[in-house]
Design a protein around this motif. Structure first.
Motif, PDB file in Angstrom:
ATOM      1  N   SER A   3       0.831  -1.199   0.000  1.00 28.25           N
ATOM      2  CA  SER A   3       0.000   0.000   0.000  1.00 28.25           C
ATOM      3  C   SER A   3       0.862   1.242   0.000  1.00 28.25           C
ATOM      4  O   SER A   3       1.926   1.296   0.598  1.00 28.25           O
ATOM      5  CB  SER A   3      -0.913  -0.003   1.222  1.00 28.25           C
ATOM      6  OG  SER A   3      -1.679   1.161   1.265  1.00 28.25           O
TER       7      SER A   3
ATOM      8  N   THR B 103      -8.251  -4.521 -10.148  1.00 24.11           N
ATOM      9  CA  THR B 103      -7.373  -4.788  -9.008  1.00 24.11           C
ATOM     10  C   THR B 103      -6.023  -4.125  -9.230  1.00 24.11           C
ATOM     11  O   THR B 103      -5.454  -4.221 -10.325  1.00 24.11           O
ATOM     12  CB  THR B 103      -7.168  -6.299  -8.821  1.00 24.11           C
ATOM     13  OG1 THR B 103      -8.440  -6.928  -8.605  1.00 24.11           O
ATOM     14  CG2 THR B 103      -6.257  -6.589  -7.628  1.00 24.11           C
TER      15      THR B 103
ATOM     16  N   MET C 292      -2.385  -4.538  -8.324  1.00 23.27           N
ATOM     17  CA  MET C 292      -1.407  -5.456  -7.750  1.00 23.27           C
ATOM     18  C   MET C 292      -0.314  -4.681  -7.013  1.00 23.27           C
ATOM     19  O   MET C 292       0.299  -5.198  -6.080  1.00 23.27           O
ATOM     20  CB  MET C 292      -0.781  -6.309  -8.858  1.00 23.27           C
ATOM     21  CG  MET C 292      -1.797  -7.045  -9.713  1.00 23.27           C
ATOM     22  SD  MET C 292      -2.782  -8.229  -8.778  1.00 23.27           S
ATOM     23  CE  MET C 292      -1.562  -9.461  -8.420  1.00 23.27           C
TER      24      MET C 292
ATOM     25  N   TYR D 227      -0.723  -1.704  -5.232  1.00 21.57           N
ATOM     26  CA  TYR D 227      -1.175  -1.186  -3.940  1.00 21.57           C
ATOM     27  C   TYR D 227      -2.143  -2.130  -3.218  1.00 21.57           C
ATOM     28  O   TYR D 227      -2.601  -1.810  -2.127  1.00 21.57           O
ATOM     29  CB  TYR D 227      -1.865   0.165  -4.152  1.00 21.57           C
ATOM     30  CG  TYR D 227      -0.953   1.229  -4.704  1.00 21.57           C
ATOM     31  CD1 TYR D 227       0.266   1.521  -4.107  1.00 21.57           C
ATOM     32  CD2 TYR D 227      -1.320   1.958  -5.838  1.00 21.57           C
ATOM     33  CE1 TYR D 227       1.098   2.494  -4.612  1.00 21.57           C
ATOM     34  CE2 TYR D 227      -0.483   2.946  -6.354  1.00 21.57           C
ATOM     35  CZ  TYR D 227       0.719   3.200  -5.732  1.00 21.57           C
ATOM     36  OH  TYR D 227       1.542   4.171  -6.243  1.00 21.57           O
ATOM     37  N   ARG D 228      -2.465  -3.255  -3.848  1.00 18.52           N
ATOM     38  CA  ARG D 228      -3.407  -4.226  -3.258  1.00 18.52           C
ATOM     39  C   ARG D 228      -4.736  -3.570  -2.936  1.00 18.52           C
ATOM     40  O   ARG D 228      -5.214  -3.576  -1.788  1.00 18.52           O
ATOM     41  CB  ARG D 228      -2.789  -4.883  -2.020  1.00 18.52           C
ATOM     42  CG  ARG D 228      -1.539  -5.688  -2.330  1.00 18.52           C
ATOM     43  CD  ARG D 228      -1.013  -6.423  -1.121  1.00 18.52           C
ATOM     44  NE  ARG D 228       0.205  -7.158  -1.439  1.00 18.52           N
ATOM     45  CZ  ARG D 228       0.873  -7.916  -0.573  1.00 18.52           C
ATOM     46  NH1 ARG D 228       0.443  -8.011   0.670  1.00 18.52           N
ATOM     47  NH2 ARG D 228       1.968  -8.546  -0.934  1.00 18.52           N
ATOM     48  N   ARG D 229      -5.333  -3.005  -3.972  1.00 19.86           N
ATOM     49  CA  ARG D 229      -6.623  -2.323  -3.838  1.00 19.86           C
ATOM     50  C   ARG D 229      -7.572  -2.824  -4.918  1.00 19.86           C
ATOM     51  O   ARG D 229      -7.131  -3.283  -5.973  1.00 19.86           O
ATOM     52  CB  ARG D 229      -6.443  -0.810  -3.952  1.00 19.86           C
ATOM     53  CG  ARG D 229      -5.624  -0.202  -2.832  1.00 19.86           C
ATOM     54  CD  ARG D 229      -5.305   1.251  -3.112  1.00 19.86           C
ATOM     55  NE  ARG D 229      -4.691   1.905  -1.959  1.00 19.86           N
ATOM     56  CZ  ARG D 229      -4.255   3.144  -1.953  1.00 19.86           C
ATOM     57  NH1 ARG D 229      -4.358   3.893  -3.053  1.00 19.86           N
ATOM     58  NH2 ARG D 229      -3.715   3.666  -0.859  1.00 19.86           N
ATOM     59  N   ARG D 230      -8.857  -2.694  -4.637  1.00 18.11           N
ATOM     60  CA  ARG D 230      -9.869  -3.112  -5.610  1.00 18.11           C
ATOM     61  C   ARG D 230     -10.942  -2.044  -5.722  1.00 18.11           C
ATOM     62  O   ARG D 230     -11.353  -1.460  -4.708  1.00 18.11           O
ATOM     63  CB  ARG D 230     -10.500  -4.452  -5.199  1.00 18.11           C
ATOM     64  CG  ARG D 230      -9.526  -5.597  -5.128  1.00 18.11           C
ATOM     65  CD  ARG D 230     -10.229  -6.926  -4.923  1.00 18.11           C
ATOM     66  NE  ARG D 230     -11.111  -7.226  -6.041  1.00 18.11           N
ATOM     67  CZ  ARG D 230     -11.713  -8.403  -6.214  1.00 18.11           C
ATOM     68  NH1 ARG D 230     -11.537  -9.374  -5.327  1.00 18.11           N
ATOM     69  NH2 ARG D 230     -12.493  -8.615  -7.245  1.00 18.11           N
TER      70      ARG D 230
END
Length: 283
Positions: A2, A189, A191, A193-196
């Protein structure tokens, strides 16, 4: 990993992933060299700060997001004196997505700010973002059809967004009495920042076409074919839009709400049971 909005992604060779051209456009390994596809050149608010863009983009949606349901009465649609279940007078109002108010919570505010800044930098007008909704711990951006391609390029390539993966693209039909009843839903998605996030665009049956996302996300090739096959939404610019589940000569689109159930009558000794679409209807 993040990271805050506006910061560079950690890891990887970012100096080659995204560059600013001499003309002021954006380019990446497989992004158009001069400027993102679909970016408008006639935006009248290029010099405005992102806060002004955010104010109009979030609070003055044009056109409004349509309802995603119809009024329903009774149980199984029954109404009047024939209902003995006690639900005959039940009325369920149609659902309409409600605009969210800041703060959205979590990383949603950072993503929203970064998206609005990217729109301003790429001359995408605020009208492209019709509404923002937060529900079930998920954020949805309702977008105008004409700016789908430009927004996808921005979401994928902007350094503070980096939604590199289109994990799902699907179709929805909300029924015959719903305005702009056909929807395309994009699950993206990041990859990095690992956000959706989710994008959603609505169209009419009589004008069921949306720009293809294949140039931005190659995996959209097969997902858009399935949506075309099942819902009849035409993806403009798709390299080979053909049926993927039904035979090539099939008539109609089976997952539309007005598609007939079909079936064949079943014969018994001295009686015949009608096909499902000819049996009793609760209306």
């Amino acid at each position: 990993m993040s990271g805050p909005a506006g910061s560079l992604p950690t890891g990887g060779n970012d100096s080659t992933d995204a560059k600013t051209t001499a003309a002021g456009g954006y380019s990446s390994v497989d992004t158009p060299g001069e400027k993102p596809s679909g970016t408008t050149d006639d935006a009248s608010h290029q010099g405005e700060v992102s806060s002004e863009v955010a104010a109009r983009g979030l609070h003055d949606p044009t056109p409004p997001v349509p309802a995603t349901g119809v009024e329903r009465t009774g149980m199984f649609g029954v109404h009047g004196s024939g209902d003995t279940s006690g639900f005959g007078l039940l009325v369920s109002q149609p659902y309409t997505p409600v605009p969210a108010e800041r703060p959205y919570g979590g990383y949603f505010d950072e993503v929203a700010d970064a998206l609005l800044a990217a729109m301003a930098a790429r001359s995408i007008p605020p009208q492209a973002l019709q509404q923002t909704t937060v529900a079930n711990k998920e954020i949805t951006f309702y977008i105008a059809r004409d700016y789908v391609t430009a927004l996808l390029w921005a979401l994928r390539d902007d350094e503070s967004l980096r939604f590199e993966l289109a994990s799902s693209i699907s179709g929805v039909d909300y029924g015959e009495k719903v305005a702009r009843r056909l929807h395309v839903v994009y699950e993206l998605t990041s990859m990095t920042y690992r956000r959706r996030i989710r994008l959603e665009v609505a169209v009419d049956v009589d004008d069921a076409h949306v720009p293809s996302a294949v140039a931005v996300y190659p995996t959209a090739d097969w997902q858009e074919r399935e949506i075309w096959d099942m819902f009849g939404i035409n993806f403009s610019g798709h390299p080979g839009l053909t049926r993927i589940l039904m035979p090539d000569d099939w008539l109609g689109h089976p997952q539309r709400k007005d598609y007939p159930l079909g079936g064949i009558p079943v014969e018994y000794k001295g009686a015949e049971i009608a096909a499902p679409d000819q049996r009793r209807a609760y209306s």
